[in-house]
Design a protein around this motif. Structure first.
Motif, mmCIF file in Angstrom:
data_model
loop_
_atom_site.group_PDB
_atom_site.id
_atom_site.type_symbol
_atom_site.label_atom_id
_atom_site.label_comp_id
_atom_site.label_asym_id
_atom_site.label_seq_id
_atom_site.Cartn_x
_atom_site.Cartn_y
_atom_site.Cartn_z
ATOM 1 N N PHE A 3 31.433 -18.476 16.574
ATOM 2 C CA PHE A 3 30.970 -17.007 16.368
ATOM 3 C C PHE A 3 30.952 -16.956 14.755
ATOM 4 N N GLY A 4 32.037 -17.553 14.091
ATOM 5 C CA GLY A 4 32.246 -17.359 12.863
ATOM 6 C C GLY A 4 31.113 -18.257 12.061
ATOM 7 N N ARG A 5 30.308 -19.229 12.504
ATOM 8 C CA ARG A 5 29.278 -19.950 11.984
ATOM 9 C C ARG A 5 28.225 -18.788 12.163
ATOM 10 N N LEU A 6 28.203 -18.498 13.298
ATOM 11 C CA LEU A 6 26.717 -17.468 13.381
ATOM 12 C C LEU A 6 26.893 -16.015 12.434
ATOM 13 N N GLU A 7 28.045 -15.655 12.365
ATOM 14 C CA GLU A 7 28.323 -14.485 11.535
ATOM 15 C C GLU A 7 28.020 -14.854 10.074
ATOM 16 N N ALA A 8 28.330 -16.165 9.644
ATOM 17 C CA ALA A 8 28.134 -16.684 8.186
ATOM 18 C C ALA A 8 26.703 -16.793 8.040
ATOM 19 N N ALA A 9 25.829 -17.259 8.903
ATOM 20 C CA ALA A 9 24.653 -17.503 8.776
ATOM 21 C C ALA A 9 23.708 -16.143 8.708
ATOM 22 N N LEU A 10 24.282 -15.357 9.535
ATOM 23 C CA LEU A 10 23.618 -13.741 9.438
ATOM 24 C C LEU A 10 24.356 -13.182 8.195
ATOM 25 N N ASP A 11 24.935 -13.510 7.354
ATOM 26 C CA ASP A 11 25.482 -12.868 6.178
ATOM 27 C C ASP A 11 26.210 -11.554 6.961
ATOM 28 N N GLY A 12 26.876 -11.687 8.034
ATOM 29 C CA GLY A 12 27.494 -10.414 8.754
ATOM 30 C C GLY A 12 26.526 -9.220 8.959
ATOM 31 N N ASP A 13 25.263 -9.460 8.992
ATOM 32 C CA ASP A 13 24.305 -8.515 9.360
ATOM 33 C C ASP A 13 23.599 -8.641 10.851
ATOM 34 N N PHE A 14 24.435 -7.950 11.730
ATOM 35 C CA PHE A 14 24.078 -8.493 13.132
ATOM 36 C C PHE A 14 23.074 -7.380 13.620
ATOM 37 N N GLN A 15 21.890 -7.730 13.102
ATOM 38 C CA GLN A 15 20.589 -6.951 13.798
ATOM 39 C C GLN A 15 19.620 -8.232 14.427
ATOM 40 N N PRO A 16 19.072 -7.737 15.666
ATOM 41 C CA PRO A 16 18.557 -8.855 16.383
ATOM 42 C C PRO A 16 17.354 -9.171 15.639
ATOM 43 N N GLU A 17 16.661 -8.436 14.800
ATOM 44 C CA GLU A 17 15.768 -9.192 13.889
ATOM 45 C C GLU A 17 16.149 -10.547 13.184
ATOM 46 N N ARG A 18 17.180 -10.453 12.574
ATOM 47 C CA ARG A 18 17.539 -11.440 11.825
ATOM 48 C C ARG A 18 18.008 -12.944 12.733
ATOM 49 N N LEU A 19 18.428 -12.608 14.037
ATOM 50 C CA LEU A 19 18.710 -13.769 14.813
ATOM 51 C C LEU A 19 17.032 -14.276 15.335
ATOM 52 N N LEU A 20 16.320 -13.508 15.636
ATOM 53 C CA LEU A 20 14.958 -13.752 16.186
ATOM 54 C C LEU A 20 14.352 -14.455 15.230
ATOM 55 N N GLY A 21 14.651 -14.177 13.863
ATOM 56 C CA GLY A 21 13.896 -15.081 12.775
ATOM 57 C C GLY A 21 14.475 -16.421 12.555
ATOM 58 N N MET A 22 15.628 -16.756 13.154
ATOM 59 C CA MET A 22 16.293 -18.258 12.776
ATOM 60 C C MET A 22 15.685 -19.132 13.769
ATOM 61 N N SER A 23 15.310 -20.125 13.423
ATOM 62 C CA SER A 23 14.894 -21.475 14.259
ATOM 63 C C SER A 23 15.892 -21.812 15.177
ATOM 64 N N ASP A 24 15.203 -22.435 16.360
ATOM 65 C CA ASP A 24 16.300 -23.130 17.435
ATOM 66 C C ASP A 24 17.257 -24.272 16.704
ATOM 67 N N GLU A 25 16.573 -24.905 15.812
ATOM 68 C CA GLU A 25 17.349 -25.861 14.868
ATOM 69 C C GLU A 25 18.293 -25.392 14.206
ATOM 70 N N THR A 26 18.288 -24.317 13.571
ATOM 71 C CA THR A 26 19.415 -23.692 12.850
ATOM 72 C C THR A 26 20.524 -23.314 13.789
#
Length: 221
Positions: free
Chosen positions: A75-98
């Motif tokens: 979860f910490g890695r995910l939070e960092a990858a999202l820059d702490g911005d928990f918006q569904p659009e941000r995650l949907l824009g990330m690739s499966d590889e990421t």
């Protein structure tokens, strides 16, 4: 002795520090094993996770079938990858590889994308779940792919603070109860439910305490 809130008062988070301590004092008067364990490890800390949100559901996905430590790392890695911005659009824009590089399995990536789509299109509104009784919260959450009863119970406990939720399928609860009650074998779901039945209406406090005891009691106990 604490008095449970009225049946229609669902919005307020109830598993506060005050509630935990008063509920556990009441349970210790009823149950000698809880009394002895409380003397050994003391009270657990309040585990409020903020207002009910999309972030809570992502935490639950990260924690499915993993240790607390492993889940926190992912979860910490995910939070960092999202820059702490928990918006569904941000995650949907990330690739499966990421997402895989963060530690999410292919299955959990699917769950996270389904969750994100549900929040984005409004079919799931996390904050509105606070207005519903426990059984309706469970019904709504378990409609989501990848979210079973355990996931719904985690949301009820840590996002909504419901006072009488008992996650009998949780392996940590079963292992903690095994030690707390000096059982010969780790209890299954049915036995776990039976043991906790006399702890109503404070099974939420009991669950948090069993996790706390399992993590903190000396092994020789």
């Amino acid at each position: 002795m604490l008095s449970p809130g009225p049946g229609d008062a669902f919005v307020e988070f109830q598993l506060t520090q005050r509630h935990l301590e008063q509920a556990l004092d009441d349970l210790a008067d009823r149950d000698r094993h809880i009394a002895a364990a409380l003397a050994r490890v003391g009270y657990p800390e309040e585990r409020r996770g903020g207002e009910p949100s999309y972030e809570h559901f992502l935490r639950i996905i990260a924690g499915q079938q993993l240790s607390v430590k492993a889940a926190a790392t992912i979860f910490g890695r995910l939070e960092a990858a999202l820059d702490g911005d928990f918006q569904p659009e941000r995650l949907l824009g990330m690739s499966d590889e990421t997402l895989r590089s963060l530690g999410l399995s292919r299955q959990k990536i699917g769950y996270a994308r389904g969750l994100s789509q549900a929040v984005r299109d409004g079919s799931l509104v996390p904050a509105s779940l606070a207005e519903l009784p426990d059984d309706e919260v469970i019904e709504q959450i378990t409609r989501l792919k990848g979210f079973g009863r355990w996931s719904a119970e985690m949301f009820l406990l840590f996002a909504l603070g419901r006072p009488d939720v008992w996650p009998a399928d949780d392996l940590g609860i079963q292992a903690g109860l095994h030690r707390l009650k000096n059982m010969r074998a780790r209890p299954d779901r049915k036995k776990t439910e039976t043991v906790a039945r006399p702890w109503r209406p404070y099974r939420g406090a009991a669950a948090i305490f069993v996790w706390h005891y399992y993590s903190n009691a000396p092994l020789q106990d």
